[in-house]
Design a protein around this motif. Structure first.
Motif, PDB file in Angstrom:
ATOM      1  N   LEU A  59      11.672  -0.836  14.147  1.00  0.00           N
ATOM      2  CA  LEU A  59      10.233  -1.098  14.138  1.00  0.00           C
ATOM      3  C   LEU A  59       9.641  -0.358  12.950  1.00  0.00           C
ATOM      4  CD1 LEU A  59       7.859  -2.448  15.587  1.00  0.00           C
ATOM      5  CD2 LEU A  59       7.643  -0.390  16.989  1.00  0.00           C
ATOM      6  N   SER A  60       9.386  -1.074  11.865  1.00  0.00           N
ATOM      7  CA  SER A  60       9.010  -0.412  10.625  1.00  0.00           C
ATOM      8  C   SER A  60       8.023  -1.262   9.837  1.00  0.00           C
ATOM      9  CB  SER A  60      10.256  -0.136   9.771  1.00  0.00           C
ATOM     10  OG  SER A  60      10.934  -1.351   9.490  1.00  0.00           O
ATOM     11  N   VAL A  61       7.496  -0.649   8.780  1.00  0.00           N
ATOM     12  CA  VAL A  61       6.598  -1.361   7.863  1.00  0.00           C
ATOM     13  C   VAL A  61       6.837  -0.802   6.470  1.00  0.00           C
ATOM     14  CG1 VAL A  61       4.697   0.261   8.288  1.00  0.00           C
ATOM     15  CG2 VAL A  61       4.216  -2.004   7.354  1.00  0.00           C
ATOM     16  N   GLU A  62       6.894  -1.688   5.495  1.00  0.00           N
ATOM     17  CA  GLU A  62       7.083  -1.265   4.108  1.00  0.00           C
ATOM     18  C   GLU A  62       5.902  -1.734   3.272  1.00  0.00           C
ATOM     19  OE1 GLU A  62      10.427  -1.303   0.531  1.00  0.00           O
ATOM     20  OE2 GLU A  62      10.693  -2.585   2.284  1.00  0.00           O
ATOM     21  N   PHE A  63       5.244  -0.770   2.639  1.00  0.00           N
ATOM     22  CA  PHE A  63       4.167  -1.084   1.704  1.00  0.00           C
ATOM     23  C   PHE A  63       4.799  -1.238   0.318  1.00  0.00           C
ATOM     24  CE2 PHE A  63       2.038   1.139   5.146  1.00  0.00           C
ATOM     25  CZ  PHE A  63       0.865   0.407   5.317  1.00  0.00           C
ATOM     26  N   ARG A  64       4.592  -2.403  -0.296  1.00  0.00           N
ATOM     27  CA  ARG A  64       5.226  -2.671  -1.592  1.00  0.00           C
ATOM     28  C   ARG A  64       4.227  -2.859  -2.726  1.00  0.00           C
ATOM     29  NH1 ARG A  64       9.476  -7.285   0.596  1.00  0.00           N
ATOM     30  NH2 ARG A  64      10.702  -5.908   1.955  1.00  0.00           N
TER      31      ARG A  64
END
Length: 742
Positions: A395-400
């Motif tokens: 369960l994650s989120v990546e700001f790119r």
């Protein structure tokens, strides 16, 4: 031997490190099957060039298709199935973002080189030893064992609650049956016996309620003790390992294990919470004097909620620290108006939370910094956490697409800051979200490790020095005033980190002799440096004695030189590099004339030179060192070709190459032959003619040594002369004529 072949020959402890960074983002099957092709591509350049990355991705898929055709003919059903799945995964994941796979493959290749370098080192440094402490490994196993035992206990208590519910239903049915009888029937002997049986049943109910509450209390206590001690230590250890990995140390792992522990504990706590809710439901249907449920349940529920709050708060972590894709080996250094990436994970992986948690990124929130500069984040700064983007389903989120932008200051303080002021200012990227689950609302916050903001790439070396010093010296994740009074560092640990810079950035770390030379350069002649404390100023701010630059600027220039101009020679171990003039003469004096070694210049930034030993007619030994080659000259002529073609003209002698053996006794062509751009006999002859009727020409480095000189003149007189013409001249002209022509 290919890099992948070398990796496969490593000991199991190093292979386990390799296994950690291969997943569905870049499957190991593809690394294995396409090893030679993958290593022959420039993935690092493609990570900053979308057009190049697109072509490489297309070629990668073509290579996979060719492997599919091959295994189809061999009728290898399992491999066919896996390759089809992998091809579909690669095309779907990277079709819209080909630079991302270039970054991933580049990082994997670099990590392999770092591990190969670490495996070749005879001893581990103090930092790496501390990270691989057997006590830590034992604690990890204990945590996993205790979490599993707690989960089992919670499930067993579920059965006790179910038994209690069944027992109470039976009691309730029998009690209501008696209550429905006429008053005259209640006086019968059978009914009196039934009443006694109901009293015994009520006593059993009371005992079972107390027993269930006691078991729930023990589960809660076990969770509390585990969270307060071992699990907290495990999380802190992981964060410390992440710090060390960010400055080039061993790849940190263990987050998946932590996620498993956090998730199981959360599931156990929610299970206990449901058990307490069930007890409350039973309470509404039956209560009595001395009932333990209304006495104990509120305190137990409060404790469960408290543990859930703490568990969730600790589970919100920065999985990958802020980093510009253009500089993957320099995390936590961010340039204004340049995108950076950062990834967060919630270690409690529950399906109910998928796409339900929105994370907001800010900079320097509620934090006082020593800087007068202020920044805002541009780009997409709010995103939802999900389980679909990560290869392991976390369960994650990546700001790119975040970009830091500096706000204009009315005070004009920006222009008054010196060059070191900017690179010693620490800032923090903060993240906040809210979890709403089963009636609980929990606010979560976390922050990145301190970052340094630069406005010009020229500031990057000193900014990176600040990141190294901070993460080497402290495990405090948010000491933004650190450089107001930076502590000294233990030299032995600093040298270990400097070796990591070479292993992570240019694929080969430093040996003990090279580190000794750096130690002497930092602190002068000392017998032992194990306990020597080095100041931040001496490392990065004070000029070296008699020089116009600092130690770190000198070292960073060498890293840049290796990366751009002599990387294959460095990886092969043929560049001694860090050796003083005095030491090199001691090494060479007893060697065969023509023996040479390569060392980095101590007086010229980003320079490399070679020194060879010669013998005079009277038997005396003499040494010659060529003026250092810098990146300007090496951009015109590869260093391996310089070593092959280098000529010296002495008075009344024929030009010849004095370089015969690489120290200690390796024939020059054996060491560098594979790195020559072409073999001497492959160049065109005058009769061949060049393009448009011209004879092709090459640069030949030539030095002239006078009778009264021990060092050759500068090799800057690179002669544009065809090798074949030069050979003809040597054959038909006298040395005197050639010397006059030169």
């Amino acid at each position: 031997m290919s890099q992948w072949s070398q990796v496969q020959q490593l000991e199991i402890k190093f292979l386990e490190q390799v296994d950690q960074f291969y997943d569905d983002n870049f499957p190991m099957e593809i690394r294995h099957l396409l090893a030679q092709w993958i290593e022959s591509q420039d993935w690092e350049a493609a990570s900053n060039n979308e057009a190049m990355a697109t072509i490489l991705l297309q070629n990668l898929l073509i290579q996979v298709d060719e492997q599919l055709d091959r295994v189809s003919q061999e009728k290898n059903l399992l491999l066919i199935h896996n390759l089809k799945r992998i091809r579909k995964l690669l095309q779907g994941k990277y079709h819209g973002n080909p630079m991302h796979i270039a970054v991933i493959i580049s990082n994997c290749l670099r990590e392999e080189r770092r591990i190969l370098a670490a495996a070749s080192m005879p001893v581990q440094g103090p930092l790496e030893k501390s990270l691989q402490n057997s006590v830590v490994s034992e604690r990890q196993r204990n945590v996993e064992h205790k979490v599993s035992a707690i989960k089992n206990s919670a499930q067993m208590t579920d059965q006790d609650v179910k038994y209690l519910e069944d027992l109470q239903e039976e009691f309730d049915f029998r009690y209501k049956t008696i209550q429905s009888l006429e008053q005259s029937d209640k006086n019968s002997t059978l009914i009196k016996q039934e009443m006694l049986a109901l009293q015994a049943m009520l006593n059993t109910l009371d005992y079972k309620r107390k027993e269930v509450l006691s078991k729930i209390g023990r589960v809660i206590h076990e969770i509390d003790m585990l969270m307060s001690n071992m699990l907290t230590e495990e999380l802190l250890d992981w964060k410390r390992r992440q710090q060390i990995a960010c400055i080039g140390g061993p790849l940190h792992g263990g987050l998946d294990q932590l996620q498993n522990c956090f998730t199981l504990l959360a599931e156990s706590l929610f299970q206990v919470r449901r058990q307490l809710e069930k007890l409350d439901e039973l309470l509404t249907r039956l209560t009595y004097d001395g009932d333990p449920i209304p006495l104990q349940r509120p305190q137990l529920l409060e404790k469960v909620n408290f543990l859930l709050y703490n568990l969730f708060r600790n589970s919100f972590v920065v999985e990958r620290q802020p980093c510009m894709p253009t500089h993957p080996q320099r995390p936590m250094v961010l340039k204004t108006l340049i995108q950076f990436t950062v990834k967060l994970r919630l270690l409690i992986k529950l399906p109910e939370l998928n796409y339900q948690i929105r994370v907001k990124a800010t900079i320097d929130k509620n934090v006082s910094t020593v800087s007068n500069r202020r920044f805002v984040l541009c780009g997409t700064h709010v995103k939802a956490m999900n389980m679909d983007e990560s290869a392991n389903g976390s369960l994650s989120v990546e700001f790119r697409h975040l970009q830091p932008k500096e706000m204009k200051s009315s005070a004009g303080s920006k222009g008054n800051e010196g060059p070191h002021m900017v690179t010693e200012e620490l800032h923090s990227i903060s993240f906040e979200t809210q979890v709403c689950l089963y009636g609980l609302t929990i606010n979560l916050e976390t922050s990145s490790l301190p970052v340094v903001m630069i406005s010009n790439v020229s500031q990057l070396p000193n900014a990176w020095a600040s990141i190294i010093w901070y993460n080497l010296s402290t495990n405090d994740p948010q000491n933004l005033s650190f450089f107001s009074n930076p502590p000294a560092a233990t030299l032995s640990q600093l040298l270990e980190v400097l070796s990591w810079q070479f292993s992570s950035y240019v694929g080969r770390g430093l040996n003990s002799e090279q580190l000794n030379m750096l130690a002497e350069k930092l602190m002068g002649q000392q017998v032992s440096y194990n306990d020597y404390q080095l100041s931040w100023a001496k490392f990065c701010k004070e000029h070296l004695p008699g020089k116009s630059f600092t130690f770190w600027v000198w070292l960073e220039a060498i890293l840049d030189l290796i990366k751009k101009h002599i990387l294959p020679l460095w990886i092969d171990g043929y560049v001694m590099g860090f050796v003083s003039k005095e030491k090199e003469r001691i090494l060479l004096k007893d060697k065969t004339p023509g023996t040479f070694l390569l060392r980095f210049s101590e007086s010229n930034l980003g320079g490399i030179t070679f020194t060879w030993v010669d013998q005079l007619e009277n038997g005396d030994v003499t040494f010659h060192s060529v003026e250092p080659y810098n990146k300007g000259r090496l951009s015109a002529l590869p260093f391996a070709d310089i070593l092959r073609d280098y000529k010296v003209i002495m008075a009344d002698n024929v030009p010849e190459n004095p370089l015969k053996y690489l120290y200690p006794d390796i024939p020059k062509d054996k060491a560098f032959g594979k790195h020559y751009s072409c073999q001497p006999n492959e160049v065109s002859k005058p009769s061949d003619g060049g393009g448009k009727g011209y004879v092709p020409s090459v640069f030949i480095p030539v030095s002239k040594i006078l009778n009264d000189s021990t060092d050759p003149h500068s090799p800057s007189d690179l002669l544009p002369m065809s090798p074949s013409v030069y050979a003809v001249l040597r054959e038909h002209l006298s040395p005197t004529v050639i010397e006059n022509a030169v």
